[in-house]
Design a protein around this motif. Structure first.
Motif, PDB file in Angstrom:
ATOM      1  N   ASP A  19      -8.635   5.742  -8.903  1.00  0.00           N
ATOM      2  CA  ASP A  19      -9.206   5.745 -10.245  1.00  0.00           C
ATOM      3  C   ASP A  19      -9.195   4.352 -10.883  1.00  0.00           C
ATOM      4  O   ASP A  19      -9.755   4.148 -11.960  1.00  0.00           O
ATOM      5  CB  ASP A  19      -8.457   6.731 -11.147  1.00  0.00           C
ATOM      6  N   GLN A  20      -8.580   3.384 -10.200  1.00  0.00           N
ATOM      7  CA  GLN A  20      -8.535   2.009 -10.689  1.00  0.00           C
ATOM      8  C   GLN A  20      -9.604   1.129 -10.038  1.00  0.00           C
ATOM      9  O   GLN A  20      -9.636  -0.080 -10.277  1.00  0.00           O
ATOM     10  CB  GLN A  20      -7.157   1.398 -10.410  1.00  0.00           C
ATOM     11  N   ARG A  21     -10.477   1.732  -9.231  1.00  0.00           N
ATOM     12  CA  ARG A  21     -11.436   0.945  -8.451  1.00  0.00           C
ATOM     13  C   ARG A  21     -12.291   0.039  -9.332  1.00  0.00           C
ATOM     14  O   ARG A  21     -12.430  -1.150  -9.064  1.00  0.00           O
ATOM     15  CB  ARG A  21     -12.341   1.876  -7.632  1.00  0.00           C
ATOM     16  N   PRO A  81      -5.218   5.349  -1.739  1.00  0.00           N
ATOM     17  CA  PRO A  81      -5.851   6.465  -2.457  1.00  0.00           C
ATOM     18  C   PRO A  81      -5.171   6.777  -3.778  1.00  0.00           C
ATOM     19  O   PRO A  81      -5.795   7.353  -4.676  1.00  0.00           O
ATOM     20  CB  PRO A  81      -5.740   7.638  -1.472  1.00  0.00           C
ATOM     21  N   GLN A  82      -3.908   6.376  -3.926  1.00  0.00           N
ATOM     22  CA  GLN A  82      -3.203   6.632  -5.187  1.00  0.00           C
ATOM     23  C   GLN A  82      -3.779   5.825  -6.342  1.00  0.00           C
ATOM     24  O   GLN A  82      -3.507   6.125  -7.508  1.00  0.00           O
ATOM     25  CB  GLN A  82      -1.703   6.330  -5.028  1.00  0.00           C
ATOM     26  N   ASN A  88       4.425  -2.733  -8.566  1.00  0.00           N
ATOM     27  CA  ASN A  88       3.684  -2.861  -9.821  1.00  0.00           C
ATOM     28  C   ASN A  88       2.200  -2.786  -9.468  1.00  0.00           C
ATOM     29  O   ASN A  88       1.664  -3.689  -8.804  1.00  0.00           O
ATOM     30  CB  ASN A  88       4.003  -4.204 -10.483  1.00  0.00           C
ATOM     31  N   PRO A  89       1.492  -1.722  -9.857  1.00  0.00           N
ATOM     32  CA  PRO A  89       0.140  -1.469  -9.359  1.00  0.00           C
ATOM     33  C   PRO A  89      -0.859  -2.600  -9.547  1.00  0.00           C
ATOM     34  O   PRO A  89      -1.531  -2.988  -8.601  1.00  0.00           O
ATOM     35  CB  PRO A  89      -0.289  -0.205 -10.123  1.00  0.00           C
ATOM     36  N   MET A  97       0.807  -1.221   0.000  1.00  0.00           N
ATOM     37  CA  MET A  97       0.000   0.000   0.000  1.00  0.00           C
ATOM     38  C   MET A  97       0.837   1.267   0.000  1.00  0.00           C
ATOM     39  O   MET A  97       0.285   2.372  -0.092  1.00  0.00           O
ATOM     40  CB  MET A  97      -0.941   0.002   1.212  1.00  0.00           C
ATOM     41  N   HIS A  98       2.165   1.122   0.090  1.00  0.00           N
ATOM     42  CA  HIS A  98       3.039   2.292   0.186  1.00  0.00           C
ATOM     43  C   HIS A  98       4.072   2.288  -0.938  1.00  0.00           C
ATOM     44  O   HIS A  98       4.451   1.232  -1.429  1.00  0.00           O
ATOM     45  CB  HIS A  98       3.725   2.290   1.552  1.00  0.00           C
TER      46      HIS A  98
END
Length: 393
Positions: free
Chosen positions: A253-255, A249-250, A213-214, A122-123
């Motif tokens: 927009d990928q939710r 929160p970063q 890697n997101p 998460m960081h």
């Protein structure tokens, strides 16, 4: 036109026909899910979460997350959750052993405790709101102070800086230094090193140095959610992924992509018109999921009962957490613990300690079970609670 698991049906087709089509067309279909029932889902939910008690590190690793709450009635939520899953667990064991465990306190879908490997995913956490120049300056000064002193108490930092007071989220006034420390912790600049009488102690959080890697990270975090709360109705899965976005929160927009990928890759089935999801490799219909004649008083945030939507589907009544409800409007009580008997939540208990003795005020949705098995199981559970609280029999 209705679509279930990627298969389209007209309004004239029955649900039974839809399920039959899913069995033939879904690539994840298997014999165990062809006859999956709500009773099987309920038994699976209880049995998989209330596993055989193990060590504290193994229990946290298996749960993946333990939600925390500061209210003690008669103990904090994290202790009430762990007592069912850790052999010989006593109130305060998590706090006492925290510094030696490979875990972190942080915000996930809610605030709580989670393995450090999950925490790292998460960081660096990018907060939604940037700091002002003056706030940035304050944070830098506090960070340097903490680096010099290793571990600090909020009172110690406040005495040195005295940032004054701020309006908190409840409309009241709170210590500005404490608020800044909380914010620095959320942003990943600080970590919780331990607690002193329930107060968080802070230390520098050293960055892992690994590039995240997101997409794999997001999917891994969703897997932690599903493993913790499964089986999940589709609406609850979406709700929990939305809550996860407060922890990352970063990637807000990928939710929707997270939701879509989860629904595509996770095992699932439609049961009584509702789509359910669970972790890969598990079979909700397995006969290994067994329920014993046991009474358990669960924390309001225990994974078995956390999802109020699922709660009503499984047990047919509404359970609400009423600690923040005005006393005159409470139905069950200030800190009513759901009472699980076998795989049915049949009522609740409000527990209190007076003169070293445990008092249980019980309530039931229907009639109180009159059989000897229930009485013996309830007596056993209350004795387990006394042992957990360090009370004499």
């Amino acid at each position: 036109m209705k679509v279930i698991c990627g298969v389209s049906f007209s309004g004239a087709q029955s649900l039974r026909c839809a399920k039959e089509q899913i069995r033939h067309h879904s690539p994840m279909a298997n014999p165990a899910r062809q006859t999956l029932s709500l009773d099987q889902l309920r038994t699976y939910a209880v049995a998989r979460s209330l596993f055989t008690p193990t060590s504290l590190p193994k229990a946290i690793a298996r749960l993946g997350f333990v939600q925390a709450d500061p209210i003690r009635a008669p103990a904090r939520a994290q202790d009430l959750t762990l007592r069912h899953r850790v052999k010989g667990y006593r109130v305060g064991d998590l706090e006492a052993r925290y510094a030696k465990l490979d875990i972190e306190e942080d915000f996930f879908v809610n605030y709580g405790f989670l393995p450090r490997a999950t925490h790292h995913l998460m960081h660096p956490r990018l907060a939604r709101h940037s700091w002002s120049a003056s706030r940035e300056k304050q944070a830098t000064a506090v960070l340097n102070y903490v680096r010099i002193h290793d571990v600090v108490h909020p009172r110690q930092v406040h005495a040195y800086f005295d940032h004054g007071r701020v309006t908190n989220g409840f409309g009241g006034s709170s210590n500005a230094t404490t608020h800044l420390l909380d914010d620095m912790h959320y942003r990943g600049l600080l970590r919780v090193a331990g607690r002193e009488r329930g107060i968080r102690l802070y230390a520098i959080r050293e960055a892992s140095g690994h590039r995240i890697n997101p997409q794999p990270a997001m999917d891994s975090l969703v897997d932690v959610i599903v493993h913790h709360y499964a089986p999940l109705p589709a609406a609850s899965l979406t709700q929990l992924i939305s809550l996860l976005c407060r922890g990352v929160p970063q990637w807000r927009d990928q939710r929707q992509r997270m939701v879509s990928r989860a629904k595509t890759r996770l095992p699932n089935a439609v049961v009584e018109g509702i789509s359910w999801y669970w972790p890969g490799g598990e079979d909700p219909a397995s006969k290994r999921h067994r329920i014993t004649d046991t009474v358990r008083l669960l924390a309001p945030f225990d994974p078995v009962v956390w999802d109020r939507r699922r709660f009503e589907i499984f047990w047919g009544w509404a359970y609400r957490f009423e600690a923040y409800t005005p006393a005159s409007h409470r139905v069950r009580g200030y800190y009513a613990l759901p009472m699980l008997w076998r795989d049915q939540v049949i009522g609740w208990a409000n527990l209190s300690i007076s003169a070293g003795e445990l008092t249980a005020d019980l309530g039931f949705i229907g009639k109180r079970p009159a059989d000897a098995a229930f009485k013996a199981a309830l007596d056993t559970e209350l004795q387990r609670m006394r042992d957990f609280l360090h009370l004499e029999s």
